[in-house]
Scaffold this motif. Structure first.
Motif, PDB file in Angstrom:
ATOM      1  N   UNK A  25       4.506  -4.615   3.595  1.00 53.52           N
ATOM      2  CA  UNK A  25       3.421  -3.904   2.916  1.00 53.52           C
ATOM      3  C   UNK A  25       3.905  -2.677   2.148  1.00 53.52           C
ATOM      4  N   UNK A  26       3.231  -2.362   1.047  1.00 54.08           N
ATOM      5  CA  UNK A  26       3.509  -1.137   0.291  1.00 54.08           C
ATOM      6  C   UNK A  26       2.213  -0.319   0.254  1.00 54.08           C
ATOM      7  N   UNK A  27       2.298   1.005   0.125  1.00 50.49           N
ATOM      8  CA  UNK A  27       1.079   1.834   0.134  1.00 50.49           C
ATOM      9  C   UNK A  27       0.072   1.407  -0.937  1.00 50.49           C
ATOM     10  N   UNK A  28       0.533   1.143  -2.145  1.00 51.53           N
ATOM     11  CA  UNK A  28      -0.399   0.775  -3.225  1.00 51.53           C
ATOM     12  C   UNK A  28      -1.119  -0.538  -2.901  1.00 51.53           C
ATOM     13  N   UNK A  29      -0.340  -1.526  -2.429  1.00 52.36           N
ATOM     14  CA  UNK A  29      -0.941  -2.818  -2.108  1.00 52.36           C
ATOM     15  C   UNK A  29      -1.954  -2.675  -0.969  1.00 52.36           C
ATOM     16  N   UNK A  30      -1.601  -1.854   0.031  1.00 57.01           N
ATOM     17  CA  UNK A  30      -2.499  -1.627   1.171  1.00 57.01           C
ATOM     18  C   UNK A  30      -3.827  -1.038   0.685  1.00 57.01           C
ATOM     19  N   UNK A  31      -3.744  -0.107  -0.233  1.00 58.79           N
ATOM     20  CA  UNK A  31      -4.947   0.498  -0.806  1.00 58.79           C
ATOM     21  C   UNK A  31      -5.793  -0.553  -1.533  1.00 58.79           C
ATOM     22  N   UNK A  32      -5.119  -1.434  -2.280  1.00 58.94           N
ATOM     23  CA  UNK A  32      -5.836  -2.504  -2.986  1.00 58.94           C
ATOM     24  C   UNK A  32      -6.583  -3.404  -1.996  1.00 58.94           C
ATOM     25  N   UNK A  33      -5.917  -3.709  -0.862  1.00 57.79           N
ATOM     26  CA  UNK A  33      -6.544  -4.578   0.143  1.00 57.79           C
ATOM     27  C   UNK A  33      -7.774  -3.886   0.739  1.00 57.79           C
ATOM     28  N   UNK A  34      -7.631  -2.593   1.052  1.00 55.78           N
ATOM     29  CA  UNK A  34      -8.762  -1.826   1.613  1.00 55.78           C
ATOM     30  C   UNK A  34      -9.936  -1.857   0.624  1.00 55.78           C
ATOM     31  N   UNK A  35      -9.647  -1.617  -0.640  1.00 54.58           N
ATOM     32  CA  UNK A  35     -10.720  -1.605  -1.648  1.00 54.58           C
ATOM     33  C   UNK A  35     -11.369  -2.973  -1.805  1.00 54.58           C
ATOM     34  N   UNK A  36     -10.559  -4.017  -1.786  1.00 57.08           N
ATOM     35  CA  UNK A  36     -11.110  -5.375  -1.912  1.00 57.08           C
ATOM     36  C   UNK A  36     -12.010  -5.699  -0.718  1.00 57.08           C
ATOM     37  N   UNK A  37     -11.573  -5.285   0.478  1.00 54.37           N
ATOM     38  CA  UNK A  37     -12.375  -5.560   1.678  1.00 54.37           C
ATOM     39  C   UNK A  37     -13.708  -4.818   1.613  1.00 54.37           C
ATOM     40  N   UNK A  38     -13.655  -3.567   1.181  1.00 55.88           N
ATOM     41  CA  UNK A  38     -14.903  -2.783   1.056  1.00 55.88           C
ATOM     42  C   UNK A  38     -15.827  -3.414   0.014  1.00 55.88           C
ATOM     43  N   UNK A  39     -15.250  -3.748  -1.141  1.00 57.98           N
ATOM     44  CA  UNK A  39     -16.062  -4.268  -2.247  1.00 57.98           C
ATOM     45  C   UNK A  39     -16.723  -5.590  -1.873  1.00 57.98           C
TER      46      UNK A  39
ATOM     47  N   UNK B 149     -17.147  -6.770   1.321  1.00 54.98           N
ATOM     48  CA  UNK B 149     -17.706  -6.791   2.678  1.00 54.98           C
ATOM     49  C   UNK B 149     -16.909  -7.646   3.650  1.00 54.98           C
ATOM     50  N   UNK B 150     -15.592  -7.687   3.485  1.00 60.40           N
ATOM     51  CA  UNK B 150     -14.749  -8.512   4.361  1.00 60.40           C
ATOM     52  C   UNK B 150     -14.467  -7.761   5.660  1.00 60.40           C
ATOM     53  N   UNK B 151     -14.635  -8.472   6.783  1.00 64.25           N
ATOM     54  CA  UNK B 151     -14.534  -7.804   8.089  1.00 64.25           C
ATOM     55  C   UNK B 151     -13.262  -8.161   8.866  1.00 64.25           C
ATOM     56  N   UNK B 152     -12.686  -9.319   8.591  1.00 64.18           N
ATOM     57  CA  UNK B 152     -11.635  -9.799   9.499  1.00 64.18           C
ATOM     58  C   UNK B 152     -10.246  -9.813   8.858  1.00 64.18           C
ATOM     59  N   UNK B 153      -9.270  -9.289   9.622  1.00 62.50           N
ATOM     60  CA  UNK B 153      -7.859  -9.312   9.204  1.00 62.50           C
ATOM     61  C   UNK B 153      -7.086 -10.108  10.258  1.00 62.50           C
ATOM     62  N   UNK B 154      -6.612 -11.283   9.890  1.00 67.14           N
ATOM     63  CA  UNK B 154      -5.873 -12.121  10.834  1.00 67.14           C
ATOM     64  C   UNK B 154      -4.395 -11.749  10.785  1.00 67.14           C
ATOM     65  N   UNK B 155      -3.826 -11.448  11.966  1.00 66.94           N
ATOM     66  CA  UNK B 155      -2.425 -11.022  12.015  1.00 66.94           C
ATOM     67  C   UNK B 155      -1.660 -11.906  12.998  1.00 66.94           C
ATOM     68  N   UNK B 156      -0.541 -12.452  12.554  1.00 62.66           N
ATOM     69  CA  UNK B 156       0.332 -13.239  13.408  1.00 62.66           C
ATOM     70  C   UNK B 156       0.955 -12.309  14.449  1.00 62.66           C
ATOM     71  N   UNK B 157       1.194 -12.808  15.689  1.00 58.24           N
ATOM     72  CA  UNK B 157       1.600 -11.910  16.785  1.00 58.24           C
ATOM     73  C   UNK B 157       2.924 -11.177  16.552  1.00 58.24           C
ATOM     74  N   UNK B 158       3.738 -11.638  15.604  1.00 57.26           N
ATOM     75  CA  UNK B 158       5.073 -11.028  15.445  1.00 57.26           C
ATOM     76  C   UNK B 158       5.121  -9.955  14.371  1.00 57.26           C
TER      77      UNK B 158
END
Ligand SMILES: [Zn+2]
Length: 308
Positions: free
Chosen positions: A229-243, A245-254
């Protein structure tokens, strides 16, 4: 290879030559999902060992001398293919000094040959597309339909290598297909009310899963497959989720939870640590239980968050 490994390999060769007619076919798989399917199809005629554990990132498996010994004794090696194992498997297979399981030999099965592959690159493949998916998405086992295709390929290969038991493998594959069809009906019915559910995932592990169960993956914590992850990309993801209304982030255990947790707290979302492989958690003990576990996790989170 050091001297000790050479001596050990020689000792293994002598032992296998001295042992009487084998009782079981020695099958090695690269991943636990392939092992689960091979064990289901092979029953008591095979001994199956997976190199990677279900809680490890299958792109990056640390080589151990014991893997070379396993491969040296194998009669069949089953791989995911599509370059999933390219960082660690080719050297091991070469160093195993086992002609039976070299690519192209009878005891080498690439399970990706007859499955549905997503994210196939169109046009020239460049590094800019990411580091680890140059031949299409290799996480295809997360569509149960593909699991059925893999089971068929394994059954055909076992029948070829062990012809006296061909009918046994065919019968077990038919039984696997019947159980899988039943389970799929149940799984699809469970997910039907949430068709089009939008999620974010860490890595692109869930393309086939989303395809099978009607989810829409709208973003990734990784900017490109295999790129952290990069800070800019992380910000884009946060904004997309807000815009959206996305609630779930699936993360692989590793993967590290720092960035996913930060995305969740900044977007009002929830992190779900979801195993993409058999054995990723103890409850996901076989191919069927993997889907039971993941879908139950997802459905519980959907109800908790009101995600849609
Ligand atoms: Zn991947």
């Amino acid at each position: 290879m050091n001297k000790i490994s050479v001596v050990a390999l020689a000792a293994v060769a002598v032992l296998s030559a001295a042992s009487p007619a084998r009782a079981e076919l020695n099958v090695i798989t690269t991943t636990s999902d392939l092992a689960a399917i091979a064990a289901d199809i092979g029953g008591d005629k095979v001994k199956v060992t997976s190199i990677a554990r279900g809680y490890q990132d299958p792109h990056w498996v640390e080589s151990k001398p014991s893997f070379m010994l396993l491969l040296n004794k194998a009669q069949l090696l089953v791989v995911i293919g599509r370059e999933l194992e390219i960082a660690w498997l080719p050297a091991l297979v070469t160093q195993s000094r086992n002609a039976r399981i070299q690519p192209g030999a009878e005891g080498y099965l690439d399970a990706s040959q007859n499955v549905k592959i997503l994210d196939l690159p169109t046009g020239a493949v460049t590094r800019a597309m990411g580091d680890v998916h140059p031949s299409g998405n290799p996480h295809y086992w997360l569509d149960p339909q593909n699991g059925g295709r893999v089971a068929k390929a394994i059954a055909a290969k076992l029948a070829q290598l062990d012809a006296p038991n061909a009918a046994y493998y065919t019968q077990r594959e038919a039984d696997f297909a019947r159980r899988l069809a039943e389970a799929q009906q149940r799984w699809k019915a469970q997910m039907a009310p949430y068709k089009g559910l939008k999620v974010v995932t860490y890595h692109r592990s869930w393309a086939n899963f989303a395809d099978a169960f009607g989810l829409e993956v709208v973003g990734y914590v990784e900017p490109k497959p295999g790129i952290p992850p990069t800070p800019q990309h992380t910000l884009d993801v946060i904004n997309a989720m807000k815009a959206q209304g996305i609630k779930l982030i699936l993360v692989e255990p590793y993967f590290d939870l720092k960035t996913p947790n930060s995305i969740a707290s900044n977007s009002g979302g929830k992190v779900l640590v979801m195993p993409p492989s058999v054995g990723g958690v103890p409850q996901a003990g076989d191919y069927f239980k993997l889907f039971d576990y993941d879908l139950n996790l997802l459905l519980t989170a959907i109800k908790e968050t009101g995600a849609k």
